[in-house]
Design an enzyme around this catalytic site. Sequence first.
Site, PDB file in Angstrom:
ATOM      1  N   ASN A 186       0.837  -1.195   0.000  1.00 56.15           N
ATOM      2  CA  ASN A 186       0.000   0.000   0.000  1.00 56.15           C
ATOM      3  C   ASN A 186       0.880   1.257   0.000  1.00 56.15           C
ATOM      4  O   ASN A 186       1.982   1.266   0.547  1.00 56.15           O
ATOM      5  CB  ASN A 186      -1.014  -0.009   1.144  1.00 56.15           C
ATOM      6  CG  ASN A 186      -0.419  -0.138   2.524  1.00 56.15           C
ATOM      7  OD1 ASN A 186       0.575  -0.820   2.718  1.00 56.15           O
ATOM      8  ND2 ASN A 186      -1.035   0.509   3.495  1.00 56.15           N
ATOM      9  N   GLU A 243       0.259   5.295   0.685  1.00 55.72           N
ATOM     10  CA  GLU A 243      -0.644   6.368   1.101  1.00 55.72           C
ATOM     11  C   GLU A 243      -0.143   7.717   0.599  1.00 55.72           C
ATOM     12  O   GLU A 243       1.030   7.866   0.247  1.00 55.72           O
ATOM     13  CB  GLU A 243      -0.744   6.405   2.634  1.00 55.72           C
ATOM     14  CG  GLU A 243      -1.393   5.179   3.209  1.00 55.72           C
ATOM     15  CD  GLU A 243      -1.503   5.213   4.732  1.00 55.72           C
ATOM     16  OE1 GLU A 243      -2.170   4.329   5.265  1.00 55.72           O
ATOM     17  OE2 GLU A 243      -0.906   6.108   5.368  1.00 55.72           O
ATOM     18  N   CYS A 246      -4.132   0.662  -2.455  1.00 60.36           N
ATOM     19  CA  CYS A 246      -4.066  -0.563  -1.660  1.00 60.36           C
ATOM     20  C   CYS A 246      -2.980  -1.489  -2.218  1.00 60.36           C
ATOM     21  O   CYS A 246      -2.602  -1.405  -3.395  1.00 60.36           O
ATOM     22  CB  CYS A 246      -5.391  -1.295  -1.705  1.00 60.36           C
ATOM     23  SG  CYS A 246      -6.758  -0.428  -0.922  1.00 60.36           S
ATOM     24  N   GLU A 302      -3.250  -4.631  -2.938  1.00 61.61           N
ATOM     25  CA  GLU A 302      -3.766  -5.463  -4.031  1.00 61.61           C
ATOM     26  C   GLU A 302      -3.759  -4.672  -5.346  1.00 61.61           C
ATOM     27  O   GLU A 302      -3.426  -5.214  -6.404  1.00 61.61           O
ATOM     28  CB  GLU A 302      -5.203  -5.921  -3.742  1.00 61.61           C
ATOM     29  CG  GLU A 302      -5.364  -6.715  -2.468  1.00 61.61           C
ATOM     30  CD  GLU A 302      -5.733  -5.830  -1.274  1.00 61.61           C
ATOM     31  OE1 GLU A 302      -5.089  -4.777  -1.063  1.00 61.61           O
ATOM     32  OE2 GLU A 302      -6.661  -6.209  -0.552  1.00 61.61           O
ATOM     33  N   CYS A 359     -10.635  -4.715   0.351  1.00 63.06           N
ATOM     34  CA  CYS A 359     -11.717  -3.738   0.442  1.00 63.06           C
ATOM     35  C   CYS A 359     -12.633  -3.876  -0.781  1.00 63.06           C
ATOM     36  O   CYS A 359     -12.320  -4.593  -1.736  1.00 63.06           O
ATOM     37  CB  CYS A 359     -11.142  -2.319   0.539  1.00 63.06           C
ATOM     38  SG  CYS A 359     -10.478  -1.664  -1.006  1.00 63.06           S
ATOM     39  N   CYS A 391     -10.968  -3.083  -4.094  1.00 64.97           N
ATOM     40  CA  CYS A 391     -10.022  -4.123  -4.527  1.00 64.97           C
ATOM     41  C   CYS A 391     -10.734  -5.385  -4.976  1.00 64.97           C
ATOM     42  O   CYS A 391     -10.257  -6.076  -5.876  1.00 64.97           O
ATOM     43  CB  CYS A 391      -9.017  -4.418  -3.427  1.00 64.97           C
ATOM     44  SG  CYS A 391      -7.776  -3.108  -3.287  1.00 64.97           S
TER      45      CYS A 391
HETATM   46 ZN   LIG Z   1      -8.293  -2.128  -1.330  1.00 65.16          ZN
END
Ligand SMILES: [Zn+2]
Length: 137
Positions: A45, A47, A55, A57, A88, A91
């Site tokens: 990930n 940010e 993310c 993934e 999430c 994803c």
């Molecule tokens: Zn995600």
Amino acid sequence: MPDDIQNTLYKAALAVMANAYAPYSRFTVGSALVAEDGSLHAGCNVETVHYKGICAEASAISALVSAGRRLIRDIAVVGPDERLCSPCGDCRQRIREFADARTRVHVFARSGTLLRSYTMDELLPDSFGPDNLGKAG
Ligand SMILES: [Zn+2]
């Protein structure tokens, strides 16, 4: 008991998780996937200060597509602790884009315990996919 592919993906996801850039949430995640041709792709990930991060993934899928591949055979996610760190919603849809009925999604605890394995249909039932627009998935 995880099989060889799952162990390989767990190790790759754990290794790339060390590169996660998560200064705001401190919630580091790693993901690794094996494509249909056996090639391995990984991502962590990333940010940003405006909270539109990427993310793990999504990072791994970007690596897959950047390498010219399009189909995920197996994908693993490793979270920062022992709790289930399942993909999430965004994803799940991203994985669906590059999945077929044989694709498996494995979620590991940081320690290596395999917490859950999903088929794509279990992870995103009745999904809207490329076939809805007449494209092969
Ligand atoms: Zn995600």
